[in-house]
Design an enzyme around this catalytic site. Structure first.
Site: not given
Ligand code: IPE
Ligand code: IPE
Ligand code: MG
Length: 240
Positions: A10-12, A27, A56, A59, A121, A178
């Site tokens: 998370d955090g891209n 991403h 899921s 989307w 792996l 996470r």
């Molecule tokens: C969780 O990240 C899903 C993935 C990293 C694929 P999200 O960014 O979608 O999660 P929430 O919405 O902050 O809980």
């Molecule tokens: C996680 O990064 C990647 C996916 C959920 C696909 P985010 O796109 O959720 O990045 P933030 O949370 O908005 O920084």
């Molecule tokens: Mg996110």
């Protein structure tokens, strides 16, 4: 060393925003981080690496971001699967692939088939995955398999359901990581995380690296996994 590490990447988006770049730049950088993390996992002797790539619920994002994520997934499948195979990596995808393009489904299936004998792996990509979906599909498949012999009042043993979960080929994760600072599961592996050690870091996924993985592993190693027992029991068993 944890045998199985499962990561919510998370955090891209925030990584990109900090640099005044479009979210897609985050991403893209995140895909590079995946490559580095696979290498780091192999170097450390981790046997199973599971990465949450698309939930899921994702989307619900703007249509153009969903398209970009699909495109990145497609390209990664096209470009990386052969390299995974060369490196002895077994590749698996879990999630409800029915909603993906036929091309993605074909490449995922071909990648699984190509790499199924590899043992270095096991890399699992969770795509259109949801923990609730997983439990529901396991219940449905359990029912289908036992329909004939099912007693309406018979108790359902959780151990009997487990083989129908989508990751039944892997041990349950030892360590969950996470990135991105949020401390929640976001419908990732709900069943399988029951006794997993949870680790949260503020690092954004594109900044995650081998050092960050080592920090998570160090935290994991400092913990006592009791699985419901007392500390004395665990220490006694370890001393024997
Ligand atoms: C969780 O990240 C899903 C993935 C990293 C694929 P999200 O960014 O979608 O999660 P929430 O919405 O902050 O809980
Ligand atoms: C996680 O990064 C990647 C996916 C959920 C696909 P985010 O796109 O959720 O990045 P933030 O949370 O908005 O920084
Ligand atoms: Mg996110």
């Amino acid at each position: 060393m944890p045998r199985h590490v499962a990561i919510i990447m998370d955090g891209n988006g925030r990584w990109a925003r900090k640099r005044h770049l479009p979210r897609v730049a985050g991403h893209r950088k995140g895909v590079e981080t995946v490559r580095g993390t696979i290498r780091a996992a192999i170097d450390r002797g981790i046997e199973y690496l599971t990465l949450f790539a698309f939930s899921s619920e994702n989307w619900r994002r703007p249509q153009d971001e969903v398209s970009i994520l699909m495109d990145l997934f497609l390209r990664a499948l096209e470009q990386e699967v052969a390299k995974l195979h060369e490196n002895g990596i077994r590749f698996r995808v879990v999630g409800d692939l029915a909603r993906f393009d036929a091309r993605i489904r074909e490449l995922a299936a071909a990648g699984e088939q190509l790499t199924r004998g590899n043992e270095r792996l096991t890399l699992t990509i969770a795509a259109n995955y949801g923990g609730r979906w997983d439990i529901a599909q396991a219940a449905r498949r359990y029912y289908q398999a036992h329909r004939e012999a099912l007693e309406p009042d018979a108790p359902l043993d959780p151990d009997a359901l487990a083989p129908y979960l989508s990751m039944s080929y892997a041990p349950e994760p030892d360590l969950f990581i996470r990135t991105g600072g949020e401390e929640r599961i976001s419908n990732f592996l709900l069943w399988q995380l029951a006794y997993t050690e949870l680790y949260f870091t503020d690092l954004l996924w594109p900044d995650f690296d081998g050092k960050a993985l080592d920090d998570a592993i160090a935290s994991y190693r400092a913990r006592e996994r009791r699985f419901g027992r007392t500390s004395e029991q665990v220490q006694h068993a370890a001393a024997r």
